[in-house]
Structure formats: C-alpha cells, structure tokens
Design a protein around this motif. Structure first.
Motif, mmCIF file in Angstrom:
data_model
loop_
_atom_site.group_PDB
_atom_site.id
_atom_site.type_symbol
_atom_site.label_atom_id
_atom_site.label_comp_id
_atom_site.label_asym_id
_atom_site.label_seq_id
_atom_site.Cartn_x
_atom_site.Cartn_y
_atom_site.Cartn_z
ATOM 1 N N TRP A 1 0.848 -1.184 0.000
ATOM 2 C CA TRP A 1 0.000 0.000 0.000
ATOM 3 C C TRP A 1 0.885 1.235 0.000
ATOM 4 N N GLY B 1 -0.847 7.627 2.201
ATOM 5 C CA GLY B 1 -1.777 8.620 1.685
ATOM 6 C C GLY B 1 -2.908 8.037 0.857
ATOM 7 N N SER B 2 -2.855 6.742 0.554
ATOM 8 C CA SER B 2 -3.881 6.135 -0.300
ATOM 9 C C SER B 2 -5.023 5.552 0.533
ATOM 10 N N THR B 3 -6.167 5.385 -0.136
ATOM 11 C CA THR B 3 -7.320 4.731 0.469
ATOM 12 C C THR B 3 -7.275 3.264 0.094
ATOM 13 N N CYS B 4 -7.410 2.396 1.080
ATOM 14 C CA CYS B 4 -7.300 0.956 0.882
ATOM 15 C C CYS B 4 -8.486 0.280 1.554
ATOM 16 N N GLN C 1 -13.120 0.622 4.459
ATOM 17 C CA GLN C 1 -12.092 1.425 3.791
ATOM 18 C C GLN C 1 -11.340 2.240 4.831
ATOM 19 N N THR D 1 -7.701 5.021 5.202
ATOM 20 C CA THR D 1 -6.696 5.833 4.513
ATOM 21 C C THR D 1 -5.400 5.709 5.292
#
Length: 100
Positions: free
Chosen positions: A17, A20-23, A68, A70
């Motif tokens: 991952w 800063g990303s949404t996972c 979800q 972040t």
C-alpha cells in the motif's frame, strides 16, 4: 457472549500500500455470530507496536467483511506493518509493505 476473531484476508504478506492512499481491509465473515458485543476498530501496527491513539476506522459493522481506510500520508515506508482488527478480540493481518 460470543467471541468473533475473523481471519483478515486483505492485506496479505504480498500487499503493498502507498502512504496517503485509500485501501480496503477485508476479513472472513463466514462464521460471524448474530450478535457481536464490542465495537469495531482498525489500527495500524509497525514492528508489533499498535497505534491505538490514531485508529484508521471505527464504529463499522464487523459482519460487513470490509472497511475502507486511509493510510496516513506521513507513514514511513517499511515492510513490517500489520493491520489490527478489533471487535470482540484483536486480530493481526500478516506483515505487509507500505511505500511512499
């Protein structure tokens, strides 16, 4: 009270991952009880140390099987991260990688 300790299915040891990303964290709900007594929370752990002060998600339905999150943008890169899923009991994912 029924203890629900679902197996986390994502992230896996192969997961990478980006900070800063949404996972999406996922877990197996095939044996989920009708009633789950405690609240829900997802925290990030690095090298076994859990960041309880900054949960990535909380208050979701454990029977949903996913939530979800972040990854904080200031997360240091490393391959010793794990997701901890709390409900009736804490459950660790395999160690995975976060990159910048």
């Amino acid at each position: 009270m029924t203890v629900f300790v679902p197996k986390i299915t994502c992230p896996t040891a192969d997961t990478v991952w980006t900070a800063g990303s949404t996972c999406t964290v996922t877990w197996d709900t095939s044996d989920a009880p009708e009633s789950i007594s405690n609240g829900s929370k997802v925290v990030l752990a690095k090298d076994g140390l859990q960041d309880y002060q900054h949960p990535l998600a909380e208050g979701f339905d454990l029977r949903a099987g996913s939530v979800q999150i972040t990854i904080p943008a200031d997360t240091a890169p490393g391959s010793d991260y794990a997701i901890v899923l709390f409900g009736d009991s804490g459950n660790y994912s395999p160690k995975f990688t976060i990159k910048t």
